[in-house]
Design a protein around this motif. Structure first.
Motif, short mmCIF file in Angstrom:
data_model
loop_
_atom_site.label_atom_id
_atom_site.label_comp_id
_atom_site.label_asym_id
_atom_site.label_seq_id
_atom_site.Cartn_x
_atom_site.Cartn_y
_atom_site.Cartn_z
N MET A 1 0.96 -1.22 0.19
CA MET A 1 0.07 -0.09 -0.24
C MET A 1 1.14 1.20 -0.22
N HIS A 2 0.42 2.08 -0.92
CA HIS A 2 1.28 3.43 -1.11
C HIS A 2 0.79 4.47 0.16
N THR A 3 1.73 5.79 0.58
CA THR A 3 1.39 6.12 1.10
C THR A 3 1.16 7.31 0.99
N ARG A 4 0.68 8.29 1.57
CA ARG A 4 0.16 10.24 1.32
C ARG A 4 0.15 10.82 2.25
N THR A 5 0.49 12.04 2.07
CA THR A 5 1.06 12.87 3.27
C THR A 5 -0.14 13.44 3.08
N LEU A 6 -1.22 14.13 4.32
CA LEU A 6 -2.43 14.82 4.27
C LEU A 6 -1.81 16.64 4.77
N GLY A 7 -1.16 17.42 4.02
CA GLY A 7 -0.53 18.71 3.66
C GLY A 7 0.58 18.73 4.41
N ASN A 8 0.80 19.82 4.91
CA ASN A 8 2.13 20.09 4.99
C ASN A 8 2.17 19.87 6.43
N THR A 9 1.60 19.40 7.16
CA THR A 9 1.40 19.32 8.25
C THR A 9 0.54 18.07 8.94
N GLY A 10 0.00 17.68 8.47
CA GLY A 10 -0.72 16.00 8.37
C GLY A 10 -0.05 14.33 9.08
N PRO A 11 -0.49 13.81 9.05
CA PRO A 11 -0.21 12.63 8.97
C PRO A 11 -0.02 12.02 7.56
N ALA A 12 1.34 10.71 7.66
CA ALA A 12 1.20 9.87 6.42
C ALA A 12 0.09 9.02 6.50
N VAL A 13 -0.19 8.78 5.53
CA VAL A 13 -1.32 7.92 5.78
C VAL A 13 -1.74 6.50 4.51
N SER A 14 -2.32 5.71 4.33
CA SER A 14 -2.29 5.46 3.35
C SER A 14 -3.33 6.00 2.47
N ALA A 15 -2.65 4.95 1.21
CA ALA A 15 -2.93 6.31 -0.07
C ALA A 15 -4.70 6.58 -0.67
N LEU A 16 -5.22 4.64 -0.03
CA LEU A 16 -7.32 4.51 0.16
C LEU A 16 -7.68 5.01 1.83
N GLY A 17 -7.67 5.09 1.78
CA GLY A 17 -9.05 5.20 3.37
C GLY A 17 -10.01 4.50 3.75
N LEU A 18 -10.73 3.93 4.60
CA LEU A 18 -11.60 2.97 4.55
C LEU A 18 -13.31 4.16 5.55
N GLY A 19 -13.98 4.81 4.62
CA GLY A 19 -14.93 5.11 5.19
C GLY A 19 -16.12 3.61 6.76
N ALA A 20 -16.24 4.43 7.41
CA ALA A 20 -17.00 2.98 7.65
C ALA A 20 -18.81 3.67 8.11
N MET A 21 -18.90 4.47 7.69
CA MET A 21 -20.12 4.62 7.86
C MET A 21 -21.12 4.26 7.03
N ALA A 22 -20.91 3.26 6.10
CA ALA A 22 -22.36 2.36 6.21
C ALA A 22 -21.89 1.06 6.43
N MET A 23 -20.90 1.10 7.11
CA MET A 23 -21.41 -0.16 8.39
C MET A 23 -22.07 -0.30 9.97
N SER A 24 -22.60 1.37 9.52
CA SER A 24 -23.25 1.17 10.93
C SER A 24 -24.95 1.67 10.85
N GLY A 25 -25.65 1.35 9.27
CA GLY A 25 -27.03 1.13 8.70
C GLY A 25 -27.32 2.23 7.92
N ALA A 26 -25.98 3.09 7.65
CA ALA A 26 -26.90 4.34 6.45
C ALA A 26 -27.10 4.05 4.90
N TYR A 27 -26.93 2.47 4.57
CA TYR A 27 -27.30 2.21 3.24
C TYR A 27 -27.75 0.66 3.99
N GLY A 28 -29.00 0.68 4.41
CA GLY A 28 -29.71 -0.87 4.52
C GLY A 28 -28.39 -1.33 6.14
N ALA A 29 -30.00 -2.89 6.02
CA ALA A 29 -28.71 -3.59 7.20
C ALA A 29 -27.31 -3.90 7.09
N THR A 30 -27.16 -4.39 7.63
CA THR A 30 -25.02 -4.67 7.92
C THR A 30 -24.92 -5.78 8.98
#
Length: 331
Positions: A1-30
């Protein structure tokens, strides 16, 4: 996994992030077990950026993530948390509260639910029209100084607000919707971020599934699926938007990838200062998304994608009317 840095002052993170909203029913049953397995699979693949909010199912998402992350080295992942959206016990939203005292109160709850001693990036989910952004960011700054927060982020605000916030404390990144269907950030917001050295974490890169290649006209989500209220999924609009997807599919087929992979890679290709967030709630969808980080789009590929889905081609607003006024950009 490649990494990217968030701006000049942010952390280095994976080039792809995981959004967890859908795991809590936003798009139906989970499925809780599958959700936790998906988080584990993401981390094993090298994903380090995990995004949540305290109002995703009113704390459910944070509790879920705490369970999924239990026993993991705290330095092995970066937690991005949004706060401030008010909800009732039903489906209604009650506005935004970003007062300094509310910032600290929301943070205390998140730290407890997530079972952690700090949040890596803490951000108001929307601008509180009753509270100057300087006061909200000032309160988060105090929490940075106290060690409870590592970086300050923003979400869905306009260029002027970004400048005002950044003057109080360096902003690591702006989280905002950015996809082939939602490109309004390109006019003023993206240039402002680059001028100030602020990163962008892009959510909705698959248009909430609309440009995933898996949606079809007439599809009806289960109970609680917010897409049932989305203008882009409404009758008359969805057919037009899915025609764009089919044009994109032809480009993807020629490239030897899926529509979802092409759409994610397009966002990532808009700059090394951009990190796409993928809202996968199953290991199957995650496995499809991950190869997008290795997809190299040529100038010809980008031109063909632009022909298939020109800027402004989507039909329908990205949120229902009641939510449009709180957005930094409309589409």
């Amino acid at each position: 996994m490649h990494t990217r840095t968030l701006g000049n002052t942010g952390p280095a993170v994976s080039a792809l992030g995981l959004g967890a909203m859908a795991m809590s029913g936003a798009y139906g049953a989970t499925d809780r077990t599958e959700s936790i397995a998906t988080v584990h699979a993401a981390m094993e693949a090298g994903v380090t950026l995990i995004d949540t909010a305290d109002f995703y199912a009113m704390g459910h998402n944070e509790v879920l993530l705490a369970e999924a992350l239990r026993g993991r080295d705290r330095d092995s992942y970066v937690l991005s948390v949004k706060f401030g959206m008010l909800r009732g016990p039903g489906p209604e939203f009650g506005g935004v509260d970003a007062r300094p005292e509310a910032v600290k109160n929301f943070l205390a709850y998140s730290l407890t639910r997530l079972r952690t001693d700090h949040i890596d990036i803490y951000r108001p989910a929307r601008l509180d029209p009753a509270v100057p952004i300087e006061e909200t960011v000032g309160a988060i700054k105090e929490m940075v100084e106290a060690g409870y927060v590592r970086h300050v982020g923003l979400s869905e605000v306009d260029a002027a607000t970004i400048r005002r916030a950044h003057a109080v404390h360096p902003i690591a990144d702006l989280q905002i919707e950015y996809s082939l269907l939602s490109r309004a950030v390109e006019a003023d917001i993206l240039p402002t971020l680059r001028e100030l050295g602020i990163g962008l974490t892009a959510y909705g890169v698959l248009g909430r599934g609309l440009i995933s290649g898996h949606w079809s006209a007439g599809h009806v989500g289960g109970p609680g699926d917010l897409r049932g209220f989305s203008p882009r999924f409404s009758s008359g609009n969805v057919e037009h938007n899915l025609a764009l997807v089919e044009a994109l599919r032809r480009v993807a087929d020629a490239k030897g990838c899926t529509v979802a992979q092409l759409a994610i890679a397009w966002v990532a290709a808009q700059g090394d200062d951009i990190v796409p967030l993928v809202g996968a709630r199953t290991r199957e969808r995650l496995a499809e998304a991950l190869p997008a980080t290795e997809l190299d789009l040529t100038a010809n590929d980008l031109a063909e994608i632009e022909k298939a889905v020109p800027a402004g081609a989507a039909r329908g607003d990205r949120y229902p009317p009641a939510f449009m006024s709180s957005l930094g950009v409309r589409n």
